[in-house]
Design an enzyme around this catalytic site. Structure first.
Site, PDB file in Angstrom:
ATOM      1  N   ASP A 266       1.356   5.370 -13.889  1.00  0.00           N
ATOM      2  CA  ASP A 266       1.499   4.074 -14.236  1.00  0.00           C
ATOM      3  C   ASP A 266       2.932   4.107 -14.506  1.00  0.00           C
ATOM      4  OD1 ASP A 266       1.170   1.125 -15.147  1.00  0.00           O
ATOM      5  OD2 ASP A 266       1.833   1.830 -16.757  1.00  0.00           O
TER       6      ASP A 266
ATOM      7  N   GLU B  89       3.132   4.716  -9.264  1.00  0.00           N
ATOM      8  CA  GLU B  89       3.334   3.321  -9.155  1.00  0.00           C
ATOM      9  C   GLU B  89       4.963   3.240  -9.277  1.00  0.00           C
ATOM     10  OE1 GLU B  89       2.928  -1.061 -11.414  1.00  0.00           O
ATOM     11  OE2 GLU B  89       3.171   0.913 -12.543  1.00  0.00           O
TER      12      GLU B  89
END
Ligand code: CA
Length: 508
Positions: A221, A258
């Site tokens: 993330d 990401e």
């Protein structure tokens, strides 16, 4: 005689040692075999409820593994599953324990084992840019500037401009009592301090723990936000250190980052992570399908792939349509035939495609975030196991696509996805080959996929008209249609095809 034998023995040992050493080092950097996957992104809370409390859980997810297997995917990405005060889990309070609403650590291990039995790999969301403000590290750090956890986080100095916005354009300094701390996403998500070696060690310890439990990799993330934008190299160095470390624990670990940015910003991460989500491709596919015009995609794709390839030759792309942070693709496209076309484009692209739960049955949803993460629709009406973690706004009443309804219908979106995934994974060229975009008129999207000497030509009709497509070729093809129906005429350097509305034709 004795001396000679001794020498021969020593030379022999040296050769054995050298051979072992070189094969070891080779293995530790080989990440060329990470392709050939299709992943299904799951929000556990919304998926399947095993105990009737309305909240999706790991036992429920385990019960529904046969459904996931029926899609033909061979990978699952679980959105955060660790202890967290929020419904989404992107602010972790305990990296070693499963959110009790989802079940126990044992439930998770059981899920992992069952997935593995079905040949499905499992990667989990790892959120390390920040913790929850309720994480014991932060609670302790905020007690006093002298706390031994103080340096786990980033604190303002007298020179800090407290009003300066973060790289995301957000307020980034907050005070709960003992000083201003940095938090670029939200006051309750304080950023970890990666200049602190102890923090780096803690995070690697977390990775080791879960890799040794059998997890196959991580979705990382906010990977670009570890340091501010003026310290990109430090961010990259961290991911190199983390990647090398993970590969030393599990040599075929799969790491997907990401990095929500341009292809130029993404490219350097591909040196250290196996994949990064291709945001520009996602946007491009949806835009092309909505407008019936592929010109932007035709123009952009070669740049994206060149940028990636120049950074790391054996990168594996991670294409997708939308994820848990974006309005659902069906809300944008709003047409079953166009939706099938978007899926056809996605599933003929290079790399490891990711499908967001509910996409395969055409679930809709628009922000705020809760409504792009609505309960997965097992039945048109409420049926046992359906979660009720939130009242649906989009997939209810007149528009309630469900597995129940689509399972038996050969023309359903669900069965289209199943068929297309099977087709992709049955054709090595599609999952492992290179891509070359063909310049052609905007109503068409065409590309070659090549693997060694094998080639496929993929042509999509982006319109609802019967279309005559004529493409210039500098690749020789047999002219056999292996998917879709149409009329093909081949000449030395040209192919003529008649395409039905929104049709995809794949020619060998
Ligand atoms: Ca439950």
């Amino acid at each position: 005689m004795k001396g000679l034998r001794g020498k021969i023995l020593i030379i022999f040992l040296v050769i054995v040692l050298l051979f072992n050493f070189s094969s070891c080092t080779k293995q530790s950097v080989d990440r060329t075999k990470q392709d050939g996957m299709v992943f299904y992104e799951v929000f556990v809370r919304a998926f399947y409820d095993s105990d009737g409390d309305g909240i999706g859980d790991l036992k429920g997810l385990t019960q529904k593994l046969p459904y996931i297997k029926s899609l033909g995917v061979n990978g699952i990405w679980l959105m955060p599953i660790f202890k967290s005060p929020s419904y989404h889990g992107y602010d972790v309070t305990d990296y070693y324990n499963i959110n009790p609403e989802y079940g126990t650590n044992e439930d998770f291990i059981n899920f992992l084992n069952e997935a593995h039995k079905l040949g499905i790999k499992v990667i989990i969301d790892l959120v390390v840019n920040h913790t929850s403000s309720k994480h014991p590290w932060f609670l302790e750090a905020d007690t006093s500037p002298k706390s031994k956890f103080r340096d786990y986080y980033i604190w303002a100095t007298p020179d800090t401009k407290l009003n300066e916005p973060s790289a995301l354009g957000t307020k980034q300094w907050y005070n709960k009592g003992s000083g201003f701390y940095n938090a670029i996403f939200w006051s309750e998500m304080p950023d970890l301090n990666f200049d602190n070696k102890k923090v780096r060690k803690e995070i690697k310890k977390v990775a080791k723990y879960w890799l040794e439990k059998g997890v196959d990799g991580f979705r990382l993330d906010a990977a670009m936000h570890i340091y501010p934008p003026n310290r990109i190299q430090d961010t990259l160095n961290w991911w190199k250190e983390f990647g090398d470390y993970c590969r030393s624990i599990k040599k075929d670990v799969y790491l997907v980052g990401e990095v929500w940015s341009s292809e130029r910003a993404i490219a350097p991460y591909l040196k250290y992570l196996d994949s990064c989500f291709n945001f520009k491709l996602a946007e491009g596919i949806i835009d092309a399908v909505m407008k019936g015009d592929s010109s932007k995609l035709q123009y952009n794709l070669p740049y994206i792939y060149d940028e990636y390839k120049n950074s790391y030759k054996d990168y594996v792309d991670a294409p997708f349509l939308t994820n848990h942070d974006m309005d659902r693709v069906m809300s944008k496209i709003d047409d079953i035939n166009k939706m099938k076309l978007a899926a056809s484009i996605l599933l003929t692209m290079p790399g490891n495609p990711f499908i967001y739960y509910g996409e395969e049955i055409g679930m809709k949803g628009e922000k705020p975030d809760e409504y792009i993460r609505e309960p997965f629709k097992w039945g048109k009406e409420f049926i046992t196991g359906q979660t009720r973690w939130i009242d649906s706004e989009y997939n209810i009443g007149d528009y309630a696509p469900s597995v129940e309804e689509q399972d038996k219908d050969p023309n359903s979106l669900l069965n289209f996805y199943r068929d297309m995934i099977k087709f992709r994974l049955g054709n090595n060229i599609l999952s492992k080959g290179d891509i070359t975009i063909i310049e052609t008129k905007p109503e068409i999207l065409g590309y070659f996929r090549t693997l060694n000497d094998d080639k496929l030509l993929v042509i999509h009709n982006l319109t609802d008209n019967l279309l005559d497509a004529e493409l210039q070729l500098n690749n020789k093809l047999k002219g056999e249609i292996i998917r879709g129906d149409g009329l093909v005429q081949m000449t030395e350097n040209k192919v003529k095809v008649k395409l039905k509305p929104y049709a995809t034709v794949i020619i060998k």
